[in-house]
Each structure stands twice: as structure tokens, then as C-alpha cells.
Scaffold this active site. Structure first.
Site, PDB file in Angstrom:
ATOM      1  NE  ARG A 134      -4.291  -1.640   1.694  1.00 35.95           N
ATOM      2  CZ  ARG A 134      -4.376  -2.634   2.560  1.00 35.95           C
ATOM      3  NH1 ARG A 134      -3.567  -2.683   3.603  1.00 35.95           N
ATOM      4  NH2 ARG A 134      -5.268  -3.570   2.390  1.00 35.95           N
ATOM      5  CE  LYS A 156       0.999  14.322 -14.721  1.00 39.59           C
ATOM      6  NZ  LYS A 156       0.733  14.745 -16.118  1.00 39.59           N
ATOM      7  CD  GLU A 198       9.293  16.692 -22.767  1.00 39.77           C
ATOM      8  OE1 GLU A 198       8.702  17.741 -22.431  1.00 39.77           O
ATOM      9  OE2 GLU A 198       8.705  15.632 -23.073  1.00 39.77           O
ATOM     10  CE  LYS A 240       7.194  17.415 -14.102  1.00 37.97           C
ATOM     11  NZ  LYS A 240       7.318  16.162 -14.834  1.00 37.97           N
ATOM     12  CD  GLU A 250      -1.900  17.258 -16.455  1.00 38.27           C
ATOM     13  OE1 GLU A 250      -0.850  16.673 -16.170  1.00 38.27           O
ATOM     14  OE2 GLU A 250      -2.503  17.111 -17.526  1.00 38.27           O
ATOM     15  NE  ARG A 254       2.428  17.471 -13.125  1.00 37.07           N
ATOM     16  CZ  ARG A 254       2.950  16.580 -12.300  1.00 37.07           C
ATOM     17  NH1 ARG A 254       2.551  16.512 -11.049  1.00 37.07           N
ATOM     18  NH2 ARG A 254       3.874  15.734 -12.714  1.00 37.07           N
ATOM     19  CG  ASN A 258       0.284  17.970 -20.667  1.00 36.11           C
ATOM     20  OD1 ASN A 258       1.188  17.183 -20.390  1.00 36.11           O
ATOM     21  ND2 ASN A 258      -0.821  18.055 -19.948  1.00 36.11           N
ATOM     22  CG  HIS A 261       3.417  16.712 -24.275  1.00 34.83           C
ATOM     23  ND1 HIS A 261       4.299  17.775 -24.258  1.00 34.83           N
ATOM     24  CD2 HIS A 261       4.088  15.673 -23.699  1.00 34.83           C
ATOM     25  CE1 HIS A 261       5.435  17.394 -23.691  1.00 34.83           C
ATOM     26  NE2 HIS A 261       5.333  16.129 -23.340  1.00 34.83           N
ATOM     27  CG  HIS A 265       0.683  12.432 -26.283  1.00 32.30           C
ATOM     28  ND1 HIS A 265       0.069  13.031 -25.201  1.00 32.30           N
ATOM     29  CD2 HIS A 265       1.913  12.073 -25.851  1.00 32.30           C
ATOM     30  CE1 HIS A 265       0.910  13.030 -24.161  1.00 32.30           C
ATOM     31  NE2 HIS A 265       2.029  12.454 -24.544  1.00 32.30           N
ATOM     32  CG  HIS A 279       7.753  11.702 -25.224  1.00 32.85           C
ATOM     33  ND1 HIS A 279       6.393  11.855 -25.445  1.00 32.85           N
ATOM     34  CD2 HIS A 279       8.097  12.628 -24.300  1.00 32.85           C
ATOM     35  CE1 HIS A 279       5.947  12.829 -24.659  1.00 32.85           C
ATOM     36  NE2 HIS A 279       6.957  13.320 -23.957  1.00 32.85           N
TER      37      HIS A 279
HETATM   38  P1  NAD Z   1      14.144   5.292 -21.362  1.00 33.97           P
HETATM   39  O1  NAD Z   1      13.978   5.134 -19.934  1.00 33.97           O
HETATM   40  O2  NAD Z   1      13.609   4.251 -22.257  1.00 33.97           O
HETATM   41  O3  NAD Z   1      15.690   5.510 -21.683  1.00 33.97           O
HETATM   42  C1  NAD Z   1      16.119   5.638 -23.030  1.00 33.97           C
HETATM   43  C2  NAD Z   1      17.210   4.639 -23.373  1.00 33.97           C
HETATM   44  O4  NAD Z   1      18.441   5.066 -22.801  1.00 33.97           O
HETATM   45  C3  NAD Z   1      16.973   3.244 -22.824  1.00 33.97           C
HETATM   46  O5  NAD Z   1      17.431   2.312 -23.783  1.00 33.97           O
HETATM   47  C4  NAD Z   1      17.862   3.183 -21.592  1.00 33.97           C
HETATM   48  O6  NAD Z   1      18.267   1.883 -21.291  1.00 33.97           O
HETATM   49  C5  NAD Z   1      19.025   4.015 -22.030  1.00 33.97           C
HETATM   50  N1  NAD Z   1      19.774   4.711 -20.980  1.00 33.97           N
HETATM   51  C6  NAD Z   1      19.291   5.280 -19.859  1.00 33.97           C
HETATM   52  N2  NAD Z   1      20.255   5.951 -19.226  1.00 33.97           N
HETATM   53  C7  NAD Z   1      21.375   5.797 -19.952  1.00 33.97           C
HETATM   54  C8  NAD Z   1      22.708   6.278 -19.820  1.00 33.97           C
HETATM   55  N3  NAD Z   1      23.051   7.101 -18.822  1.00 33.97           N
HETATM   56  N4  NAD Z   1      23.616   5.905 -20.751  1.00 33.97           N
HETATM   57  C9  NAD Z   1      23.257   5.120 -21.793  1.00 33.97           C
HETATM   58  N5  NAD Z   1      22.014   4.657 -21.987  1.00 33.97           N
HETATM   59  C10 NAD Z   1      21.081   4.986 -21.061  1.00 33.97           C
HETATM   60  O7  NAD Z   1      13.492   6.671 -21.892  1.00 33.97           O
HETATM   61  P2  NAD Z   1      13.397   8.135 -21.292  1.00 33.97           P
HETATM   62  O8  NAD Z   1      13.391   9.012 -22.479  1.00 33.97           O
HETATM   63  O9  NAD Z   1      14.340   8.367 -20.203  1.00 33.97           O
HETATM   64  O10 NAD Z   1      11.938   8.132 -20.639  1.00 33.97           O
HETATM   65  C11 NAD Z   1      10.795   7.928 -21.423  1.00 33.97           C
HETATM   66  C12 NAD Z   1       9.655   7.537 -20.536  1.00 33.97           C
HETATM   67  O11 NAD Z   1       9.425   8.581 -19.602  1.00 33.97           O
HETATM   68  C13 NAD Z   1       8.352   7.328 -21.270  1.00 33.97           C
HETATM   69  O12 NAD Z   1       7.778   6.134 -20.854  1.00 33.97           O
HETATM   70  C14 NAD Z   1       7.499   8.508 -20.836  1.00 33.97           C
HETATM   71  O13 NAD Z   1       6.123   8.189 -20.810  1.00 33.97           O
HETATM   72  C15 NAD Z   1       8.026   8.777 -19.472  1.00 33.97           C
HETATM   73  N6  NAD Z   1       7.787  10.132 -18.994  1.00 33.97           N
HETATM   74  C16 NAD Z   1       7.228  10.282 -17.768  1.00 33.97           C
HETATM   75  C17 NAD Z   1       7.011  11.534 -17.248  1.00 33.97           C
HETATM   76  C18 NAD Z   1       6.480  11.691 -15.869  1.00 33.97           C
HETATM   77  O14 NAD Z   1       6.143  12.810 -15.464  1.00 33.97           O
HETATM   78  N7  NAD Z   1       6.405  10.628 -15.100  1.00 33.97           N
HETATM   79  C19 NAD Z   1       7.359  12.674 -17.986  1.00 33.97           C
HETATM   80  C20 NAD Z   1       7.937  12.490 -19.232  1.00 33.97           C
HETATM   81  C21 NAD Z   1       8.144  11.209 -19.727  1.00 33.97           C
HETATM   82 MG    MG Z   2       6.906  14.873 -22.321  1.00 31.66          MG
END
Ligand code: NAD
Ligand code: MG
Length: 381
Positions: A134, A156, A198, A240, A250, A254, A258, A261, A265, A279
Site C-alpha cells: 500500500r 507521476k 523538453e 517543473k 494537474e 500543470r 503538456n 504534447h 502524442h 517522445h
Molecule cells: P528510457 O527510460 O527508455 O531511456 C532511453 C534509453 O536510454 C533506454 O534504452 C535506456 O536503457 C538508455 N539509458 C538510460 N540511461 C542511460 C545512460 N546514462 N547511458 C546510456 N544509456 C542509457 O526513456 P526516457 O526518455 O528516459 O523516458 C521515457 C519515458 O518517460 C516514457 O515512458 C514517458 O512516458 C516517461 N515520462 C514520464 C514523465 C512523468 O512525469 N512521469 C514525464 C515524461 C516522460
Molecule cells: Mg513529455
């Protein structure tokens, strides 16, 4: 003979800021030695000296040994869960795997999780922490630019379903964020640029002077300059954090995060959330489209839309549909994807539009014909 202990190697200074959310406030540290010193840094926020590190197969060989060493040195017992890399990992089946592993290890309410990796690991681990027993604590150690400036901050958490991205989740704030900018040095350039999209977004939302600064420094930042990266991550996290403090769930401001976005999206849905368009790349195109739509409806000077497009292109990001080759873009298909966006409210599309760089606002007063015209123009230029 002196028996003085060896001095610990001095830690280079880091930046720090606090995300203010009452008793759920937490610190975000940004610097160069943070993984190496993680054990000491997180000790004060742990309920018991025990953590489970969740990471992926790409990040584990690069940073897990350093993290493990620092946890051991600080007297924190630790185990690890190493998952496949990639968006598919943000799924119910991987979540089940993580929860099973945690319960199998007999974690307690005081055990904390550490998310070591990009946004995929951060979102999944945060959600596992939100629901295991929980709710237990977790700490973010983001290792991609996107996760350092965006996903690790704000609470999030969640996973994807076959119906769309991030449709199951929870708001669950971390207890601390350690953004070690040296970890960005192993990141593929394309991933750096995706995160940079971003970063630019924060300037576009409400900080034209940050955008001006990025026009001058963005290229060097993307190419690896540590000082510039640290400044940009700090600035982005501050932006942020301020928005999240004001509107955690949001219900208002907040939504400004987006920007780009709604378009983005739709582009991701059309290209299948894969390698065709990351993305961040979708956000670069989407943010430019948002400015072009604003300019077309005479809300924003044409010149500002041009600056945004040129800046994204200058660092090597796509800024228009025409920049993303190999896709048969059709305005109608994109518009129909927008209709199934999570942000649809009472059947109306919500857009973030702008009166100019740094002057974004939320509106649901957008005529579909203007959206169509903007998309059609972007398909050819
Ligand atoms: P990811 O986590 O897939 O990382 C991208 C790639 O880089 C992966 O292959 C990973 O293994 C590799 N990697 C990570 N760190 C590394 C490093 N230091 N050196 C070499 N390789 C490395 O992608 P991301 O772009 O970090 O995150 C995307 C995700 O984030 C999506 O699922 C998206 O929905 C989410 N997101 C969430 C929020 C939120 O507020 N929670 C906001 C924006 C995006
Ligand atoms: Mg984003």
C-alpha cells in the site's frame, strides 16, 4: 606514525532545490558526483537502511556498481532488479514481476526503492512503490536528460496498456531526486536531443529569457558541455518544481507542461511509439506546431513560431512533419488520434497555445479546421 583515517575524497559541489509539497516536499540534487555519493546523500531520507534498486540492462553495467559501492559504504543493505530496456517494460507484466520480486525478498514498509535509469524505469519503479504494501518510499536517480528534466520530478508514475500510454498509474512523489549529469555522457546523442526538446519546452512555457539563453548555448549543451548541462537541468527542474508545487494533480497550471504534447502524442500514436519518432522528437515537432497554430490564429507573432522551429532544427531535432521522413503523414489520421488523447475533456480537445515565446496558456477553444490547416502546412514544409 599517524593513525588518522584517510580523508574522504571531497565531493564536487552540487546544486540543490526543494520541491515544496508540505510534508511530501523533497530535495532535487543536480551535480557530477551524485551516484558515487548516493549512499550518504539518501541516508537521511531512508526509514530503514535497506533499499531495492530497480534498473535496466543498459544502465546496470554503467552505473550499478558505483551505486552499490556507495550504498555499502554508507551501511545500506541493497538488492537489485534488472529489467529489459525499452518502453515495453512499462507494462502490467513487468510490474507484476517487480512486485513479485519485492514480496519474494520480504520487503518491509520501511524499505525504499531506488529507480536507477531513464523515464521507463522511473515511472515503473515509482508505480511499484506506490502500490507495494500500500505504498513505500522511493528515490529517483535519473540517468537520461529527459528523466532528469522531466519524468523524475513531480510524482507521476505509471505504466502503459494496450489502450494507450500511461493509462494506469498514481501520483506518488519520490523522497529525493539525484540527477548526476555525468551519467548523460554515455547517452546516445539521439536520446540527449530528445531530452533537450523538453528543456526548450520550459523556456517556451513561461521563460523567454531561458529560451534566449538556449538559443545561444543549446548547441554546446547538446554536444556535452557539463556546466551548461548542469545549469539547464537546474533551470528545468526549478520550472517543473514550481508548477508541480502549485498544482500537483494537474487540475490547472500543470497542464502547461503538456505544451506540444497534444500534437506530439498524435504523432507518436501514428508512428507506433517506437524508433521512428522518440517522445522528445514528437514534442519538438508538437511544440513547433503549437506555435504555428497560435500564429495562424493570430495569437502569436509569426516570428516566434519561426524562432522555435529554427532552434529545434539547429540542434538537430525535427521541428516539422516534413522533417520526419518515411512516414505517410495525413492530417485526418493525426486529428483522429488527438480525439483519443488522455487530456480530452467533455469531448473537447485541450491545447496549449501561446501568445509568444514564454507566454503559453491552456485552452479548449480551438477550431478543428485551424488544426487541420496547420498540419497540412507542416506535412510539406
Ligand atoms: P528510457 O527510460 O527508455 O531511456 C532511453 C534509453 O536510454 C533506454 O534504452 C535506456 O536503457 C538508455 N539509458 C538510460 N540511461 C542511460 C545512460 N546514462 N547511458 C546510456 N544509456 C542509457 O526513456 P526516457 O526518455 O528516459 O523516458 C521515457 C519515458 O518517460 C516514457 O515512458 C514517458 O512516458 C516517461 N515520462 C514520464 C514523465 C512523468 O512525469 N512521469 C514525464 C515524461 C516522460
Ligand atoms: Mg513529455
Amino acid at each position: 606514525e599517524s593513525s588518522l583515517p584517510l580523508p574522504a575524497s571531497p565531493m564536487t559541489p552540487h546544486d540543490s532545490l526543494k520541491l515544496e509539497l508540505g510534508d511530501r516536499s523533497y530535495n532535487i540534487l543536480i551535480g557530477t558526483d551524485l551516484i558515487k555519493n548516493a549512499g550518504d546523500l539518501i541516508s537521511p531520507v531512508l526509514k530503514q537502511p535497506r533499499v531495492v534498486v530497480v534498473t535496466d540492462e543498459n544502465v546496470a553495467p554503467l552505473y550499478l556498481p558505483t551505486l552499490q559501492q556507495s550504498l555499502s559504504a554508507a551501511g545500506i543493505s541493497h538488492t537489485e532488479i534488472i529489467l529489459h530496456a525499452g518502453e515495453q517494460t512499462k507494462s502490467l507484466s513487468y510490474l507484476e514481476g517487480v512486485i513479485d520480486a519485492l514480496l519474494d525478498q520480504k520487503i518491509e514498509r520501511g524499505t525504499s526503492l531506488i529507480a536507477l535509469g531513464g523515464g521507463v524505469i522511473g515511472d515503473l519503479t515509482g508505480f511499484a512503490a506506490a502500490i507495494a504494501l500500500r505504498g513505500i518510499d522511493f528515490i529517483q536517480i535519473p540517468t537520461t536528460l529527459l528523466s532528469q528534466v522531466d519524468s523524475s520530478v513531480g510524482g507521476k508514475t505509471g505504466i502503459n496498456t494496450r489502450y494507450g500510454k500511461n493509462l494506469i498509474g498514481s501520483f506518488h512523489q519520490p523522497k529525493m531526486v539525484l540527477a548526476d549529469i555525468t551519467s548523460l555522457e554515455s547517452l546516445p546523442t539521439r536520446e540527449v536531443l530528445a531530452g533537450y526538446a523538453e528543456v526548450v519546452k520550459y523556456g517556451l512555457i513561461n521563460d523567454v529569457s531561458f529560451f534566449d539563453w538556449l538559443e545561444i548555448n543549446g548547441q554546446a549543451l547538446c554536444n556535452g558541455d557539463r556546466t551548461l548541462r548542469q545549469s539547464a537541468v537546474l533551470k528545468s527542474c526549478r520550472a517543473k518544481a514550481a508548477i508541480v508545487s502549485e498544482d500537483e494533480r494537474e487540475e490547472g497550471v500543470r497542464a502547461l507542461l503538456n505544451l506540444g504534447h497534444t500534437f506530439g502524442h498524435a504523432l507518436e500514436a501514428e508512428t507506433g511509439y517506437g524508433d521512428t519518432l522518440l517522445h522528445g522528437e514528437a514534442v519538438a515537432v508538437g511544440a513547433t506546431l503549437a506555435h504555428e497554430l497560435s500564429a495562424a490564429t493570430r495569437l502569436c507573432p509569426m516570428e516566434d513560431a519561426r524562432r522555435v522551429k529554427e532552434h529545434y532544427r539547429a540542434v538537430g531535432l525535427p521541428a516539422s512533419l516534413a522533417d520526419v521522413t518515411g512516414v505517410d503523414w495525413r492530417a485526418e489520421a493525426l486529428i483522429s488520434h488527438m480525439g483519443s488523447d488522455k487530456k480530452v475533456k467533455d469531448g473537447r480537445l485541450t491545447f496549449i497555445l501561446t501568445r509568444g515565446i514564454g507566454q503559453a496558456f491552456v485552452t479548449s477553444n480551438v477550431a478543428l479546421k485551424d488544426v487541420r490547416t496547420t498540419l497540412v502546412a507542416a506535412i510539406s514544409t
